[in-house]
Write a protein that holds these residues in place. Structure first.
Motif, PDB file in Angstrom:
ATOM      1  N   ALA A 184     -25.168  53.777 -17.880  1.00 21.86           N
ATOM      2  CA  ALA A 184     -25.996  54.765 -18.575  1.00 21.86           C
ATOM      3  C   ALA A 184     -26.642  55.684 -17.543  1.00 21.86           C
ATOM      4  N   PRO A 185     -26.959  56.906 -17.967  1.00 24.40           N
ATOM      5  CA  PRO A 185     -27.708  57.779 -17.068  1.00 24.40           C
ATOM      6  C   PRO A 185     -29.064  57.139 -16.734  1.00 24.40           C
ATOM      7  N   PRO A 186     -29.588  57.401 -15.551  1.00 23.58           N
ATOM      8  CA  PRO A 186     -30.889  56.833 -15.193  1.00 23.58           C
ATOM      9  C   PRO A 186     -31.945  57.178 -16.236  1.00 23.58           C
ATOM     10  N   GLY A 187     -32.697  56.187 -16.654  1.00 22.40           N
ATOM     11  CA  GLY A 187     -33.774  56.401 -17.610  1.00 22.40           C
ATOM     12  C   GLY A 187     -33.353  56.466 -19.063  1.00 22.40           C
ATOM     13  N   ALA A 188     -32.054  56.354 -19.352  1.00 18.93           N
ATOM     14  CA  ALA A 188     -31.605  56.399 -20.747  1.00 18.93           C
ATOM     15  C   ALA A 188     -32.285  55.268 -21.521  1.00 18.93           C
ATOM     16  N   ARG A 189     -32.796  55.596 -22.707  1.00 13.52           N
ATOM     17  CA  ARG A 189     -33.553  54.611 -23.472  1.00 13.52           C
ATOM     18  C   ARG A 189     -32.767  53.988 -24.618  1.00 13.52           C
ATOM     19  N   GLU A 190     -31.774  54.678 -25.134  1.00 11.29           N
ATOM     20  CA  GLU A 190     -31.077  54.131 -26.288  1.00 11.29           C
ATOM     21  C   GLU A 190     -29.584  53.997 -26.056  1.00 11.29           C
ATOM     22  N   THR A 191     -28.883  55.082 -25.940  1.00  7.04           N
ATOM     23  CA  THR A 191     -27.427  55.044 -25.896  1.00  7.04           C
ATOM     24  C   THR A 191     -26.905  54.843 -24.484  1.00  7.04           C
ATOM     25  N   ALA A 192     -25.925  53.964 -24.350  1.00  5.42           N
ATOM     26  CA  ALA A 192     -25.246  53.710 -23.077  1.00  5.42           C
ATOM     27  C   ALA A 192     -23.743  53.762 -23.334  1.00  5.42           C
ATOM     28  N   VAL A 193     -22.966  53.667 -22.273  1.00  7.26           N
ATOM     29  CA  VAL A 193     -21.510  53.753 -22.369  1.00  7.26           C
ATOM     30  C   VAL A 193     -20.906  52.395 -22.019  1.00  7.26           C
ATOM     31  N   LEU A 194     -20.070  51.879 -22.918  1.00  7.22           N
ATOM     32  CA  LEU A 194     -19.308  50.670 -22.675  1.00  7.22           C
ATOM     33  C   LEU A 194     -17.963  51.076 -22.091  1.00  7.22           C
ATOM     34  N   PHE A 219     -24.730  57.484 -12.842  1.00  4.14           N
ATOM     35  CA  PHE A 219     -25.167  56.521 -13.847  1.00  4.14           C
ATOM     36  C   PHE A 219     -25.588  55.215 -13.185  1.00  4.14           C
ATOM     37  N   ASP A 220     -26.408  54.456 -13.896  1.00  6.84           N
ATOM     38  CA  ASP A 220     -26.772  53.106 -13.474  1.00  6.84           C
ATOM     39  C   ASP A 220     -25.801  52.114 -14.101  1.00  6.84           C
ATOM     40  N   LEU A 221     -25.428  51.110 -13.330  1.00  6.33           N
ATOM     41  CA  LEU A 221     -24.641  49.998 -13.858  1.00  6.33           C
ATOM     42  C   LEU A 221     -25.624  49.017 -14.477  1.00  6.33           C
ATOM     43  N   LEU A 222     -25.622  48.916 -15.804  1.00  5.17           N
ATOM     44  CA  LEU A 222     -26.578  48.065 -16.508  1.00  5.17           C
ATOM     45  C   LEU A 222     -26.090  46.635 -16.661  1.00  5.17           C
ATOM     46  N   GLU A 223     -24.771  46.489 -16.810  1.00  2.00           N
ATOM     47  CA  GLU A 223     -24.230  45.149 -16.993  1.00  2.00           C
ATOM     48  C   GLU A 223     -22.768  45.124 -16.582  1.00  2.00           C
ATOM     49  N   ASP A 224     -22.367  44.030 -15.956  1.00  2.00           N
ATOM     50  CA  ASP A 224     -20.968  43.782 -15.624  1.00  2.00           C
ATOM     51  C   ASP A 224     -20.768  42.270 -15.720  1.00  2.00           C
ATOM     52  N   THR A 225     -20.397  41.830 -16.914  1.00  2.00           N
ATOM     53  CA  THR A 225     -20.273  40.408 -17.202  1.00  2.00           C
ATOM     54  C   THR A 225     -18.814  40.069 -17.499  1.00  2.00           C
ATOM     55  N   ARG A 226     -18.290  39.086 -16.826  1.00  2.00           N
ATOM     56  CA  ARG A 226     -16.923  38.622 -17.073  1.00  2.00           C
ATOM     57  C   ARG A 226     -16.900  37.834 -18.383  1.00  2.00           C
ATOM     58  N   ILE A 227     -15.998  38.229 -19.281  1.00  2.00           N
ATOM     59  CA  ILE A 227     -15.832  37.544 -20.568  1.00  2.00           C
ATOM     60  C   ILE A 227     -14.767  36.453 -20.428  1.00  2.00           C
ATOM     61  N   ASP A 228     -13.647  36.806 -19.819  1.00  2.00           N
ATOM     62  CA  ASP A 228     -12.579  35.856 -19.529  1.00  2.00           C
ATOM     63  C   ASP A 228     -11.811  36.389 -18.325  1.00  2.00           C
ATOM     64  N   SER A 229     -10.626  35.890 -18.065  1.00  2.00           N
ATOM     65  CA  SER A 229      -9.896  36.302 -16.867  1.00  2.00           C
ATOM     66  C   SER A 229      -9.452  37.766 -16.911  1.00  2.00           C
ATOM     67  N   GLU A 230      -9.402  38.369 -18.092  1.00  2.00           N
ATOM     68  CA  GLU A 230      -8.941  39.750 -18.250  1.00  2.00           C
ATOM     69  C   GLU A 230     -10.033  40.731 -18.650  1.00  2.00           C
ATOM     70  N   LYS A 231     -11.052  40.253 -19.338  1.00  2.00           N
ATOM     71  CA  LYS A 231     -12.010  41.138 -19.995  1.00  2.00           C
ATOM     72  C   LYS A 231     -13.398  41.023 -19.389  1.00  2.00           C
ATOM     73  N   ARG A 232     -14.044  42.188 -19.245  1.00  2.00           N
ATOM     74  CA  ARG A 232     -15.431  42.254 -18.788  1.00  2.00           C
ATOM     75  C   ARG A 232     -16.238  43.111 -19.759  1.00  2.00           C
ATOM     76  N   TRP A 233     -17.534  42.874 -19.789  1.00  2.00           N
ATOM     77  CA  TRP A 233     -18.454  43.685 -20.576  1.00  2.00           C
ATOM     78  C   TRP A 233     -19.194  44.552 -19.566  1.00  2.00           C
ATOM     79  N   VAL A 234     -18.803  45.840 -19.494  1.00  2.38           N
ATOM     80  CA  VAL A 234     -19.336  46.746 -18.484  1.00  2.38           C
ATOM     81  C   VAL A 234     -20.069  47.883 -19.180  1.00  2.38           C
ATOM     82  N   VAL A 235     -21.355  48.016 -18.875  1.00  4.16           N
ATOM     83  CA  VAL A 235     -22.191  49.026 -19.513  1.00  4.16           C
ATOM     84  C   VAL A 235     -22.845  49.882 -18.434  1.00  4.16           C
TER      85      VAL A 235
END
Length: 137
Positions: A45-55, A27-43
């Motif tokens: 998806a398979p390469p080329g995926a156009r709609e659905t990704a995995v959080l 999979f491609d790492l689309l996003e890895d954003t720190r929200i606070d000291s404990e939480k991140r927004w990590v998304v």
């Protein structure tokens, strides 16, 4: 038109989950954003995926931790479609992905069940021409 944007997989650790989805599943790492000291927004998806990704959501409570690896009560919960089953099956096996069975042919295509790093069950599936024509996802 609405579409399914993200599905959540509860994980124990962000970095180990990223490594598995990126290195073992490809999979491609689309996003890895720190929200606070404990939480991140990590998304991911398979390469080329156009709609659905995995959080990838790190468990934050005891109830969430208890569901890691068994989010669907033992049923297959995710379906990873491929256009080249043998290629992806062999690549994933070489990367350490655990398959529960040998690939099998079904009326809709070729499929094998595998487990993610935590034990959640997935199908790796290549639909045949008829299933694609019939609109089976």
């Amino acid at each position: 038109m609405p579409h399914l944007g993200l599905v959540t997989v509860v994980v124990r650790d962000y970095d180990e989950a990223i490594a598995f989805y990126r290195d073992a599943l490809g999979f491609d790492l689309l996003e890895d954003t720190r929200i606070d000291s404990e939480k991140r927004w990590v998304v991911v998806a398979p390469p080329g995926a156009r709609e659905t990704a995995v959080l990838l959501a790190r468990a934050a409570t005891g109830d969430q931790e208890a569901r890691i690896g068994d989010q669907t009560g033992g049923r297959v919960g995710w379906f990873l479609n491929t256009d080249a089953f043998e290629r992806d099956y062999e690549r994933m096996r070489a990367a350490g992905v655990t398959f529960e069975e040998a690939p099998r042919r079904e009326p809709y295509g070729t499929v094998a069940v595998f487990r993610d790093l935590y034990g959640n069950r997935w199908d790796l599936i290549q639909l045949n021409a008829r299933a694609r024509q019939d609109g089976m996802l």
